[in-house]
Design a protein around this motif. Structure first.
Motif, PDB file in Angstrom:
ATOM      1  N   SER A   1       0.748  -1.203   0.111  1.00 34.68           N
ATOM      2  CA  SER A   1       0.076  -0.167   0.053  1.00 34.68           C
ATOM      3  C   SER A   1       0.804   1.136   0.036  1.00 34.68           C
ATOM      4  O   SER A   1       0.517   2.193  -0.516  1.00 34.68           O
ATOM      5  CB  SER A   1      -0.900  -0.174   1.329  1.00 34.68           C
ATOM      6  N   GLU A   2       1.908   1.113   0.754  1.00 33.64           N
ATOM      7  CA  GLU A   2       3.024   2.224   0.836  1.00 33.64           C
ATOM      8  C   GLU A   2       3.515   2.535  -0.354  1.00 33.64           C
ATOM      9  O   GLU A   2       3.871   3.592  -1.020  1.00 33.64           O
ATOM     10  CB  GLU A   2       3.853   2.275   1.878  1.00 33.64           C
TER      11      GLU A   2
ATOM     12  N   ASN B   1       1.063   4.243  -2.921  1.00 31.67           N
ATOM     13  CA  ASN B   1       1.062   5.734  -2.526  1.00 31.67           C
ATOM     14  C   ASN B   1       2.106   6.521  -2.865  1.00 31.67           C
ATOM     15  O   ASN B   1       1.958   7.714  -3.384  1.00 31.67           O
ATOM     16  CB  ASN B   1       0.472   5.665  -1.087  1.00 31.67           C
TER      17      ASN B   1
ATOM     18  N   ALA C   1      -1.060   1.428  -9.169  1.00 32.61           N
ATOM     19  CA  ALA C   1      -0.850   2.676  -8.973  1.00 32.61           C
ATOM     20  C   ALA C   1      -1.402   3.225 -10.497  1.00 32.61           C
ATOM     21  O   ALA C   1      -1.935   4.452 -10.582  1.00 32.61           O
ATOM     22  CB  ALA C   1       0.514   3.338  -8.544  1.00 32.61           C
TER      23      ALA C   1
END
Length: 316
Positions: A197-198, A201, A230
């Motif tokens: 997730s990081e 982002n 992404a």
């Protein structure tokens, strides 16, 4: 009895470190330890484990796979020391950080243990620590070749998503890519971390702040898979130039769908399989290849996916 690669394969879902595969042959009971820097979360190393399993079975030796669960290199150094203390016939190890790992590796060599460096490090560093040889991909050269290819395709700026920035080999990939483009690396490399997730982002944030970025380079499935998500979210999937190191299920899908332009295959199966075969033959017969072995780089594109897709995550 006839048997195929798949019948010899240890299913990746049941492999966990430490892994030991044993088969008796010649009555010599040879024992080896393979130490990697990979955290447990990095599924790319399942192919390495499968290479270990197959080589151990075919050569009739015991091979134990060990790694630091979190990828901590100081922990890895301790694992190498512990492996040497068990007095195996040989150690196969990555050299992810020369400063951290060279001491324990030299100590093992001084103890009389044969060592082969695989995957990370360089041929010159293998000589410096006293190893028999190096089996792997010259990371800077691979990045350089990728950058030169991208430059021919019109790329002038990029984002390098570095998910293992503590490993100098990872940075060499990004630096080589920048040099191949004849541009400064600078802040075009980001510390993406290991959390999917990081990573996603941070890729979104960089591309939002730098909308003129021509290309994205990822360093393996750990960073490639979240980057695909992404690019799907910000609408750039299939439009921005995207290259990656290494192979994996989602990377193969990305190649097929034209989201990823190419993937650099360093052939991790060979990086694990060949050192076991080499050590066993060296111990039994005193024979040793006269040169280091470059397992990569090789570029995989959509046009060459048939065999790769068949064995992705197993032997490719």
């Amino acid at each position: 009895m006839t048997f195929t690669l798949k019948t010899l394969l240890l299913t990746t879902t049941v492999i966990a470190a430490p892994l030991a595969v044993t088969a008796e042959a010649h009555g010599d009971n040879l024992n080896y330890v393979l130490v990697s820097h990979a955290p447990d979360s990095d599924s790319w190393w399942n192919t390495v484990k499968n290479g270990v399993a197959l080589a151990a079975d075919q050569m009739g030796v015991t091979v134990e796979y060990r790694n630091p669960p979190s990828g901590d290199l100081a922990d890895m150094a301790r694992i190498i020391e512990q492996a040497a203390a068990s007095n195996p016939d040989g150690i196969i190890t990555t050299l992810a950080d020369f400063d951290v790992l060279s001491g324990p590796i030299r100590a093992a060599v001084d103890q009389g243990i044969d060592v082969i460096i695989m995957n990370s490090g360089t041929a010159a560093q293998a000589v410096e620590v006293g190893a028999l040889m190096y089996v792997g991909q010259p990371e800077y050269d691979a990045g350089l070749a990728a950058g030169q290819r991208a430059k021919r395709d019109g790329v002038g700026s990029f984002l390098c998503v570095n998910h293992y920035i503590s490993s100098p080999s990872s940075t060499e990939r990004c630096q080589g890519f920048a040099d191949g483009l004849d541009v400064e690396l600078g802040n075009q490399m980001i510390d993406a971390g290991q959390d999917p997730s990081e990573i996603k982002n941070r890729v979104l944030a960089y591309l939002s702040a730098n909308p003129d970025t021509d290309a994205v380079l990822t360093l393996g499935p750990t960073s490639a898979d979240p980057t695909i998500l992404a690019l799907e979210e910000n609408g750039l999937a299939g439009d921005i130039y995207f290259g990656t190191f290494d192979l994996g299920e989602d990377i193969v899908k990305g190649l097929k769908s034209d989201v990823i332009k190419w993937a650099i295959d360093q052939q991790p199966f060979l990086q694990a399989y060949l050192p076991v075969v080499i050590l066993a033959n060296y111990d039994r017969y005193g024979v040793l290849p006269g040169n280091n072995i470059n397992s990569g780089p090789g570029f995989v594109t959509k046009d060459g996916l048939a065999k790769v897709e068949e064995f992705a995550g197993e032997f490719r």
